[in-house]
Scaffold this active site. Structure first.
Site, PDB file in Angstrom:
ATOM      1  N   ASP A 203       0.865  -1.184   0.000  1.00  0.00           N
ATOM      2  CA  ASP A 203       0.000   0.000   0.000  1.00  0.00           C
ATOM      3  C   ASP A 203       0.899   1.230   0.000  1.00  0.00           C
ATOM      4  OD1 ASP A 203      -2.266   1.868   0.555  1.00  0.00           O
ATOM      5  OD2 ASP A 203      -3.349  -0.001   0.903  1.00  0.00           O
ATOM      6  N   HIS A 225       1.993   1.350  -3.188  1.00  0.00           N
ATOM      7  CA  HIS A 225       1.169   2.278  -3.962  1.00  0.00           C
ATOM      8  C   HIS A 225       1.824   3.631  -4.163  1.00  0.00           C
ATOM      9  CE1 HIS A 225      -2.829  -0.013  -2.906  1.00  0.00           C
ATOM     10  NE2 HIS A 225      -1.957  -0.752  -3.568  1.00  0.00           N
TER      11      HIS A 225
END
Length: 364
Positions: A203, A225
């Site tokens: 993430d 991410h």
């Protein structure tokens, strides 16, 4: 009997007398070594240096480093582990003023997150404990920690004047089933510096949801991410100001440099700088600014309630995969203003045909 050692007492009286020391002596006690959470809880307030030696934190308990004396130093030694339970955590919580948290050579914090990973992160399945709550950890330092396999979110930061330096957060074992393993989530904070972080996760490497005077530099982010501002909007604090993200690498991640704001919300993102960011193997967007997030997902319809102004993208360079988009800017009407765009070069992917309200000087 609670086990802890005091170098000031044990050196002359022996460990057997430590537990029997009068209350007055507790206030002057210096170095304490704890091997259990129960001993830590009862003895931490009297110590100026705390060594956590091979602590196995029981299931469903927090390694509690809150309310420490001003100026306390905490040292992780050996391997710190955590019992299994489905709960929200955190596994570790720390607060206080002028606190130093570090580790001895060879030490590690092993969360063994695979016991919780199910591909759903915080969106269902097993309830997963967050790793580290750094709330009201003010004028403090976290240095050199080696952290492995958090079940879900890593460091939750809500503090003032906190420096985090040379921390490793390695969730590379969670490539298939790890999810929402954000490394550093920053909210309602001021004067935060994160320097030299090495992150393998699934993430955001960094997510600044609110706060001012925040620096992330010399970072290495792999597998997640990317470096993110937001999402901003819909919280109790919706102001991001004076954030510098610089001299960092983002590798094999969904996004490189990102700003995202919430559809229909209000707030502001000002004074954000992305400088000298190197990208490689980005799978979604190299540079992305989106003002259309609703319920955690993009709608394709931007709104202008969150102002995104005085933004700098400078020397954000590198490559994305052929199926990715080099640059995507989706701003609300009149909400993205006064941007500086210099020396950026993102190649390898597609050119977006869906950009809207691109501010003067930027390219999409």
């Amino acid at each position: 009997m609670h086990f802890f050692q005091s170098s000031l007492v044990a050196a002359t009286m022996g460990a057997a007398l430590v537990a029997a020391a009068p209350a007055a002596d507790l206030e002057t006690r210096g170095s304490c070594t704890f091997t259990s959470t129960s001993a830590l809880k009862s003895g931490k307030a009297s110590c100026s240096t705390i060594t956590l030696q091979n602590i196995a934190v029981p299931a469903g308990e927090t390694l509690d480093l809150t309310g420490l004396k001003t100026g306390t130093t905490v040292v992780f030694d050996g391997t710190t582990t955590f019992g299994y339970k489905e709960w929200e955590g955190p596994l570790i919580s720390a607060s206080g003023t002028s606190i130093t948290i570090k580790q001895n050579p060879g030490a590690k914090i092993d969360c063994d997150g695979a016991r919780w990973w199910d591909g759903k992160g915080g969106n269902g399945g097993k309830k997963k404990p967050k790793f580290f709550s750094a709330h009201k950890l003010n004028k403090s330092n976290i240095t050199g920690l080696k952290v492995y396999n958090t079940p879900v979110h890593g460091f939750s930061i809500q503090s003032d004047h906190l420096t985090i330096k040379d921390v490793l957060l390695d969730n590379s074992a969670g490539t298939k089933l790890g999810h929402n393993t954000d490394a550093f989530d920053v909210g309602s904070s001021t004067y935060i510096t994160i320097d030299g972080a090495t992150v393998y996760n699934q993430d955001d490497c960094l997510a600044v949801n609110s706060g001012e005077h925040i620096t992330f530099t010399n970072g290495y982010c792999n597998g997640g991410h990317g470096l993110s501002i937001g999402s901003v909007g819909g919280r109790s604090n919706n102001v991001v100001n004076d954030v510098t993200i610089s001299n960092s690498q983002v590798i094999n991640s969904q996004n490189g440099a990102r700003i995202k704001t919430v559809y229909g919300a209000t707030g502001s993102v000002t004074g954000v700088k992305f400088q000298d960011i190197s990208l490689k193997g980005i799978t979604k967007y190299g540079i992305v600014v989106q003002q259309d997030y609703e319920n955690g997902k993009p709608t394709g319809k931007p709104t202008n309630g969150v102002k995104v102004s005085d933004i700098t993208f400078e020397k954000v360079t590198g490559t994305v995969t052929s199926s990715a988009t080099d640059i995507y800017i989706l701003c609300g009407s009149g909400s993205c203003t006064n941007w500086t765009w210099s020396g950026n070069s993102v190649t390898g992917g597609k050119k977006s045909s869906s950009c809207k309200n691109v501010p003067a000087g930027a390219s999409c």
